[in-house]
Structures are given as structure tokens and as C-alpha cells.
Design an enzyme around this catalytic site. Structure first.
Site, PDB file in Angstrom:
ATOM      1  N   SER A   1       0.853  -1.374  -0.158  1.00  0.00           N
ATOM      2  CA  SER A   1       0.179   0.078  -0.073  1.00  0.00           C
ATOM      3  C   SER A   1       0.849   1.194  -0.013  1.00  0.00           C
ATOM      4  O   SER A   1       0.273   2.286  -0.344  1.00  0.00           O
ATOM      5  CB  SER A   1      -1.029   0.139   1.154  1.00  0.00           C
ATOM      6  OG  SER A   1      -0.209  -0.354   2.325  1.00  0.00           O
TER       7      SER A   1
ATOM      8  N   ASP B   1      -2.539   6.071  12.154  1.00  0.00           N
ATOM      9  CA  ASP B   1      -1.976   5.526  10.870  1.00  0.00           C
ATOM     10  C   ASP B   1      -0.623   6.446  10.538  1.00  0.00           C
ATOM     11  O   ASP B   1      -0.711   7.320  10.320  1.00  0.00           O
ATOM     12  CB  ASP B   1      -2.794   5.470   9.615  1.00  0.00           C
ATOM     13  CG  ASP B   1      -1.910   4.990   8.281  1.00  0.00           C
ATOM     14  OD1 ASP B   1      -0.830   4.678   8.400  1.00  0.00           O
ATOM     15  OD2 ASP B   1      -2.627   4.951   7.318  1.00  0.00           O
TER      16      ASP B   1
ATOM     17  N   HIS C   1       1.346   5.365   6.418  1.00  0.00           N
ATOM     18  CA  HIS C   1       1.157   5.866   4.914  1.00  0.00           C
ATOM     19  C   HIS C   1       1.228   7.332   5.140  1.00  0.00           C
ATOM     20  O   HIS C   1       1.641   7.813   6.179  1.00  0.00           O
ATOM     21  CB  HIS C   1      -0.292   5.519   4.610  1.00  0.00           C
ATOM     22  CG  HIS C   1      -0.329   4.047   4.434  1.00  0.00           C
ATOM     23  ND1 HIS C   1      -0.937   3.196   5.740  1.00  0.00           N
ATOM     24  CD2 HIS C   1      -0.353   2.976   3.659  1.00  0.00           C
ATOM     25  CE1 HIS C   1      -0.985   1.907   5.142  1.00  0.00           C
ATOM     26  NE2 HIS C   1      -0.582   2.049   3.852  1.00  0.00           N
TER      27      HIS C   1
END
Length: 417
Positions: free
Chosen positions: A147, A393, A396
Site C-alpha cells: 500500500s 496511521d 502511510h
């Protein structure tokens, strides 16, 4: 006698005048020479400055190759720039997805969008979507990985869309693990292929892959590789998914009663074995005269503060780390060394892979992660909401943001090739 003396005086005056005139002429010639040389130097310096400014703001296609050849694009500092940043608007990017759309999901401060990476001895070439599409006309570009590589792929599409300032095919077609954007006018594709461990695993579903007990066939890659074996440009990454303390190696097929499974620790050895399978496949199957290969170094995460004893992570961070030569406490140099060793071996075997070492420049940016401002693939409980650091998170990156810099660097290499 007086007449002779007067003549003598005249001769002396004449001689003196002659010498003075000669001296004046020599001095004048010297001054002209000096001014000519000095003017040439000034013109040369002005020309250099013009070229530098062109590199910064203008003729990026020519400048990119020259700059990349003589300058370390990965060594520099972050400069606050609210004039030329961000490079695009989150809301206007047709390819944005919820994982990286921090503004859409509630982030209220946007300083993270306004930092520009400045190499120490040169400037990054400005991203030019038209120039890139011309360069890849009739070609296939594939990002392969997890990702974070998808994060970079989405950034690339947003940069292209904003750079062209014209109507563009906004659709992405999916074929199982493969996501394809087609630039129809240029007969080119920019694709993303989901393969987080590169080799075959039970995490290969792009939608359902949050599996802690990871099972992989460490010597099997053909299932994935057949989808990108004819690409002209390949961009690989693989790191975060290897951080589990143990994984299960499977010899045989998934679901087969004859398969042999074994739990394996030794993170670095696992990683090395997978990259060896990957590199062996490339050596045999890649067209070395056609395909350009890139490998992205690890993208750092910020689950911890700058020191281990600080009890917070990237949540509510709004400024980059300013400490020069900072290395994150959780940035795994040994993992990087494993990858670098494999790439060096590949070079000796005649397969050249460009290693884009974006780790250090990204490590400063503890402020640029989505934290709680993203679409999550699972519901957030009230208990977690009460403690935002528990589900932030810090892996990312918000877009616009850090992956845009990765793509500016990648762009400079592609344009120069």
C-alpha cells in the site's frame, strides 16, 4: 649653443612624450583585455545562474539529467514553501482514495502540504506531466508492491492530472491485483500491482489482507510476475509486511494436504530469501535492453517519538523533525542493508536496478502521516476513539505530501534515461 640646448630639451620632451604615450597605450590595452575577460566571466556566471534557474523553474527535461548525474537528490533538507506547494489539490485529484485523503477525513491543519525537499547542491526538476507521458509514450509503467507503493502510484496520477491542466481519462480499470490507468493519447499505461511480499502469500488479496499469521511460498513468484514481465519500467517496494516476528513458510500449494509448513523467525533471513527469489526471476526473465527497474528503499514509520521514552507517536504532529542527519529510532538499517546487498549482487550479474533511497528524507516527516484522518478498512470503536494514538496511521502518507517528492525524484531518473 643655446640653440643646441633647446634642441636637446625638445628631444628629451619628445622621448618623454613617447614613453608616456607608449605606457598609456599598454595600460589601455591591458584594461581592455581585463574588461573583456572579466565580462566573459560575468557572462559565464550569468549563464550558469540562468541554467540553474531553468533547472528550478523551466527546462526541466534537459536539466533533470544533468542535475541527477552530478547531484545527490536524496541528501538535503525540507524547506517551508507556501508559494509553490502543494503541487495539487486533494479534492481535485480524480484518483484520490480514502486511505490518503486526510483533508476529506477531517484534518484541519494543512502545513504538511507546504514543505519542499531541497537537495543540498542542486534543485529537483519540476514535475512535468506532459514530458513524462511523452517519455513513456507506447510504454507500460508498473508499480509493484504494497500500500505504500500504491500511495506513490496515486501520487503519480495526481501529479500528472494537475500538471496537464486538461481533460484526462480519469478511470482506473482493475483486473484482480492489477490496477491500470491508461493515457490513451500516448498509448501508455501507469499501473499498480498488489504484491506486498513480492512472493506468493495468503496476503495477496488487495481488499482482504489484514492477516497477522502470514503464510508465504518463499520460492514462488511466477503467479505475480507473469503480470508484469513485459513492462518497460518497473518500480518495486517491499518492507513493512516483513516486520512480523514470525511467518509461516509453505512448501507446496495452498490447501494441499501434502504441503509442508514451518514457522520461521529470522526477519532478515526471510527478507533476503524473498528478494533472492525476486532477483533470480528478474535475471532470467527481464529484457535488460528494454526494461528499466527501480527499487524504493523502506518508507519509515513514526509509531514512536524521536526517543523511545516519549509516550506518543505521529498523532497531532504538525512540524517535520529539524535535527540534521536524523535517523528514526525504528528505521531498520539492517533491512536496508539486506536489500542493498541483493541489488549489488544483481549488478554484478548484469541486471542494473536503480535504488531510490528515500528513507532518510522521509524520516524527517513525522507530521505527514494520516493518523486518524483517513478511511479505515474496519470500524473504529468508541474505546479507540477516546485514545487517538491507539489507532493512528503512522505508516502511510497524506496526499499531497511526501510521496510527491519520491515521484519528482523518480521522474528525474525516467526523463534522464
Amino acid at each position: 649653443m643655446c640653440k643646441n640646448m633647446n634642441l636637446g630639451k625638445l628631444r628629451i620632451r619628445f622621448i618623454k612624450s613617447h614613453y608616456i604615450a607608449t605606457f598609456f597605450l599598454v595600460a589601455l590595452a591591458g584594461a581592455i583585455l581585463y574588461l573583456t575577460v572579466d565580462n566573459n566571466v560575468v557572462r559565464e556566471e550569468e549563464s550558469k545562474e540562468e541554467n540553474r534557474e531553468t533547472t528550478k523553474e523551466g527546462n526541466d527535461v534537459v536539466a533533470a539529467g544533468n542535475e541527477e548525474a552530478r547531484c545527490d537528490l536524496f541528501s538535503g533538507k525540507w524547506i517551508y514553501d507556501d508559494v509553490s506547494r502543494p503541487l495539487y489539490d486533494e479534492e481535485k485529484c480524480s484518483f484520490m482514495i480514502g486511505d490518503y485523503a486526510c483533508k476529506k477525513y477531517g484534518r484541519k491543519e494543512f502545513e504538511y502540504q507546504k514543505w519542499r525537499w531541497q537537495p543540498h547542491h542542486c534543485d529537483l526538476p519540476r514535475f512535468n506531466g506532459t514530458a513524462l507521458l511523452e517519455k513513456i509514450r507506447g510504454k507500460r509503467v508498473v508499480f509493484v508492491g504494497d500500500s505504500l507503493n500504491r500511495n506513490q502510484w496515486v501520487s503519480m496520477l495526481c501529479l500528472i492530472e494537475s500538471s496537464l491542466n486538461q481533460s484526462l481519462n480519469k478511470s482506473v480499470t482493475r483486473y484482480e491485483n492489477l490496477f491500470v490507468f491508461r493515457a490513451i493519447e500516448y498509448n501508455a499505461t501507469i499501473e499498480f500491482y498488489w504484491s506486498p511480499l513480492l512472493v506468493e502469500s495468503n496476503c495477496d488479496d488487495p481488499d482482504t489482507h489484514s492477516i497477522r499469521d502470514r503464510i508465504l511460498r518463499i520460492t514462488s513468484i511466477e503467479k505475480h510476475a507473469r503480470h508484469w514481465n513485459d513492462a518497460d519500467i518497473l518500480i518495486f517496494d517491499s518492507f513493512m509486511w516483513w516486520l512480523e516476528p514470525t511467518m509461516t513458510f509453505l512448501w507446496g500449494s495452498f490447501g494441499s494436504s501434502d504441503a509442508i509448513a514451518k514457522k520461521v523467525g529470522m526477519r532478515y533471513r526471510r527478507y533476503e530469501m524473498a528478494l533472492t527469489t525476486w532477483s533470480d526471476w528478474l535475471e532470467v526473465n527481464v529484457n535488460r535492453t528494454k526494461t528499466k527497474i527501480f527499487f524504493m528503499s523502506l518508507s519509515p514509520y513514526h509509531f514512536f517519538a524521536e526517543t523511545w521514552d516519549e509516550g506518543y507517536n505521529c498523532y497531532n504532529e504538525t512540524q517535520p523533525i529539524s535535527k540534521e542527519d536524523y535517523w528514526g529510532i525504528s528505521t531498520d538499517r539492517e533491512m536496508m542493508e539486506v536489500a542493498e546487498s541483493i541489488l549489488q549482487k544483481m549488478e554484478k550479474r548484469g541486471v542494473n536496478i536503480e535504488y531510490l533511497n528515500i528513507t532518510k528524507l522521509s524520516d524527517y516527516r513525522k507530521d505527514a502521516h494520516p493518523t486518524i484522518y483517513r478511511k479505515f478498512p474496519y470500524p473504529i470503536t468508541e474505546e479507540k476513539r477516546a485514545n487517538p494514538t491507539s489507532y493512528s496511521d503512522c505508516v502511510h502518507w497524506c496526499l499531497p505530501g511526501v510521496p510527491d517528492i519520491w515521484n519528482q525524484i523518480l521522474y528525474s531518473y525516467i526523463i534522464a534515461s
